[in-house]
Scaffold this motif. Structure first.
Motif, mmCIF file in Angstrom:
data_model
loop_
_atom_site.group_PDB
_atom_site.id
_atom_site.type_symbol
_atom_site.label_atom_id
_atom_site.label_comp_id
_atom_site.label_asym_id
_atom_site.label_seq_id
_atom_site.Cartn_x
_atom_site.Cartn_y
_atom_site.Cartn_z
ATOM 1 N N ARG A 21 0.865 -1.186 0.000
ATOM 2 C CA ARG A 21 0.000 0.000 0.000
ATOM 3 C C ARG A 21 0.899 1.233 0.000
ATOM 4 N N GLU A 79 -4.350 6.471 3.148
ATOM 5 C CA GLU A 79 -4.596 5.185 2.497
ATOM 6 C C GLU A 79 -3.292 4.461 2.203
ATOM 7 N N ARG A 80 -2.271 5.244 1.782
ATOM 8 C CA ARG A 80 -1.000 4.652 1.354
ATOM 9 C C ARG A 80 0.165 5.486 1.877
#
Length: 124
Positions: A21, A79-80
């Motif tokens: 990710r 998110e990443r």
């Protein structure tokens, strides 16, 4: 500023790398990729400050817990993990003499660059 390493955030960042990710972007792209203040506020409303803290390698323990001012050295977009954010954190931590945060960012930098090398070899 009494910034110190946020070990839970460091653990999460390592996990994000191992799970893939991540964004392997260039050094100077963090200003374009970092979440806006509005995105940060929306994330805090939805997830709270405990989750927000997990996206920051450093904490300023002189600041109140439930304020954005407490959390320093962001490394991702909620998110990443972003390589450009890790590089920015590593550089800023070195400038401000936060050795523990610099070391953590350097470790993440190494993990990300190792993945880049692996991907580049696989593409060859």
């Amino acid at each position: 500023m009494a910034a110190k390493l946020n070990p839970r955030a460091f653990d999460m960042a390592r996990t994000l790398v191992t799970e893939g990710r991540l964004v392997t972007d260039d050094r100077d792209q963090w200003s374009e990729h970092q979440p806006s203040a509005a995105a940060e506020n929306a994330f805090i409303r939805e997830h709270g400050f405990d989750e927000y803290a997990l996206w920051h390698l450093g904490m300023d323990t002189d600041q109140p817990r439930d304020t954005k001012k407490r959390y320093k050295f962001p490394y991702g977009d909620f998110e990443r993990i972003h390589r450009c954010a890790v590089l920015a954190a590593e550089s800023r931590a070195a400038q401000r003499r936060h050795a523990d945060i610099q070391s953590a960012a350097a470790h993440l930098h190494g993990m990300l660059d190792a993945l880049l090398m692996t991907e580049s070899r696989a593409a060859s």
